[in-house]
Design a protein around this motif. Structure first.
Motif: not given
Length: 424
Positions: A20, A23, A48, A140
């Motif tokens: 994530t 992205w 998404w 993350a």
């Protein structure tokens, strides 16, 4: 066995967070690859999220039958493979299809890893879910740093995402060997789980009302986090006239505080109890976001975001932990339902803030988070306490207390603060 399972689940959260983070960090590169507008990128993110919600709801029954271990062993590698499709999509149209697939596989992975975290937590007989979610923060942040490094090196969106995806496939397969079965036995003296609903049809599939109550809290918590993630930078830049570099610090500081808070969140929960933790988190979040909304300068607002992240970070892990035991015999289905409701808040929050900001001002729009936080504090007193982290394994009355807790406090533990056991 338990340590391996805990480590494997932590790393699963970290891997999902890393995918994530990459992205999100390379979203500008994605826009540049296809020459898309901000609105079109917004559609990509929406697709998404919708894919994740649809998968969570449609496959809830599969989760209940197969269990978190079986689903996660398949879903995590498939998530990495669908990430490859996102990297290689040649057109905007095919990108939307790939993103929908990525969202669906990611959504399944999300609920399965949370359900597996609940299995490990119950085996430990103490709260560890917040620490699991700290793995997400680590991943993350690592994904974001990887995104920064690849951007500095001149790599485009395709190369960046493809490298991360190909590395994630073998890691996902290897982690599958660490998971526990959903029926893994917990410590001697633990409260036995109630059997799953028998029969067929809607009655057998219906979840207890407590699951939906927990889902409402998850919805509010995800809505809060999503609003801060999407609007912190614009608030700092447009309202407080911070430079783009300074404005970009708002969300990383929020995430850093979330990491710090989650590393100690389980110990705080064991000391305070679930209800007091959620009440304190709601009030603390309201105070932190009030400081942000009323901040006279960007540094003050950034400090407010840090305080907010430090206290709100425990709400989502706690709701997932509660969901794992709210439907005895069906933890995966309960986590799927709560996760789907949470994702709904994640999608709706930024939209509500945007609508209010257009109608009034960005400060007022972001100020809705204060109201959401107070709703968390108010709703904490209605949370059903069935989790192992609210029942002492050393107390001879533990089974009785558990039976009295489905809808409110027990006569022995009115605040849900019974001392928590140490893992064997």
């Amino acid at each position: 066995m338990l340590f391996r399972a805990r480590s494997g689940t932590f790393l699963t959260f970290a891997l999902a967070g890393l995918l994530t983070g990459v992205w999100v960090a390379r979203m500008p590169a994605l826009a540049g690859k296809f020459g898309t507008s901000e609105g079109e990128i917004g559609i990509v993110v929406l697709v998404w999220g919708l894919g994740a919600i649809v998968a969570m709801q449609v496959l809830r029954g599969v989760m209940a039958r197969a269990g978190s271990r079986g689903v996660l062993r398949v879903a995590l590698p498939l998530t990495a493979l669908s990430y490859v499709a996102v990297a290689l999509a040649p057109t905007y149209g095919t990108l939307l299809g790939a993103v929908a697939l990525f969202g669906m596989t990611f959504g399944i992975t999300d609920i399965a890893m949370n359900a597996q975290g609940s299995v490990v937590e119950q085996a430990y007989r103490r709260s560890i879910m917040s620490g699991m979610h700290a793995g997400w923060c680590v991943g993350a942040m690592s994904g974001g740093l990887y995104g920064v490094a690849t951007a500095a090196a001149g790599l485009g969106f395709t190369a960046t995402v493809l490298i991360a995806a190909l590395a994630a496939v073998p890691l996902g397969l290897a982690l599958g060997r660490t998971y526990l079965p959903d029926t893994y036995p917990i410590d001697i003296g633990a409260v036995p789980a109630a059997p799953a609903a028998s029969g067929t049809g809607r009655a057998a599939r219906r979840l207890p009302p407590a699951v939906y109550l927990i889902g409402v809290l998850a919805f509010i918590a995800f809505m809060t986090e999503g609003s801060i993630a999407d609007w912190s930078g614009l608030l700092l830049h447009d309202e407080l006239h911070a430079t783009q570099a300074l404005a970009a610090l708002g969300y990383p500081m929020f995430e850093l505080a979330m990491l710090f808070g989650r590393l100690v969140g389980d110990r705080v929960r064991m000391r305070l109890g679930t209800r007091r933790l959620l009440t304190g988190a709601g009030i603390g979040t309201a105070l932190g976001m009030t400081a942000v909304v009323l901040a006279p300068s960007a540094p003050v607002a950034i400090a407010g975001f840090f305080v907010t992240g430090l206290v709100v970070c425990t709400v989502v892990p706690t709701t997932i932990s509660l969901a794992g035991t709210a439907a005895p015999g069906r933890p995966a289905a309960a986590v799927a339902q709560v996760g789907a409701m949470g994702y709904g808040g994640l999608l709706l929050g930024p939209v509500v803030v945007g609508f209010l900001s257009d109608a009034t001002s960005l400060r007022v729009g972001v100020g809705v988070v204060v109201v959401l936080a107070l709703l968390i504090a108010a709703g904490a007193r209605f949370v059903p306490l069935r989790t192992s982290s609210d029942i002492s394994a050393h107390s001879p009355e533990a089974p009785v207390a558990a039976a009295e807790m489905p809808g409110g406090p027990s006569r022995d533990d009115p605040n849900g603060t019974r001392p928590e056991p140490i893992a064997a």
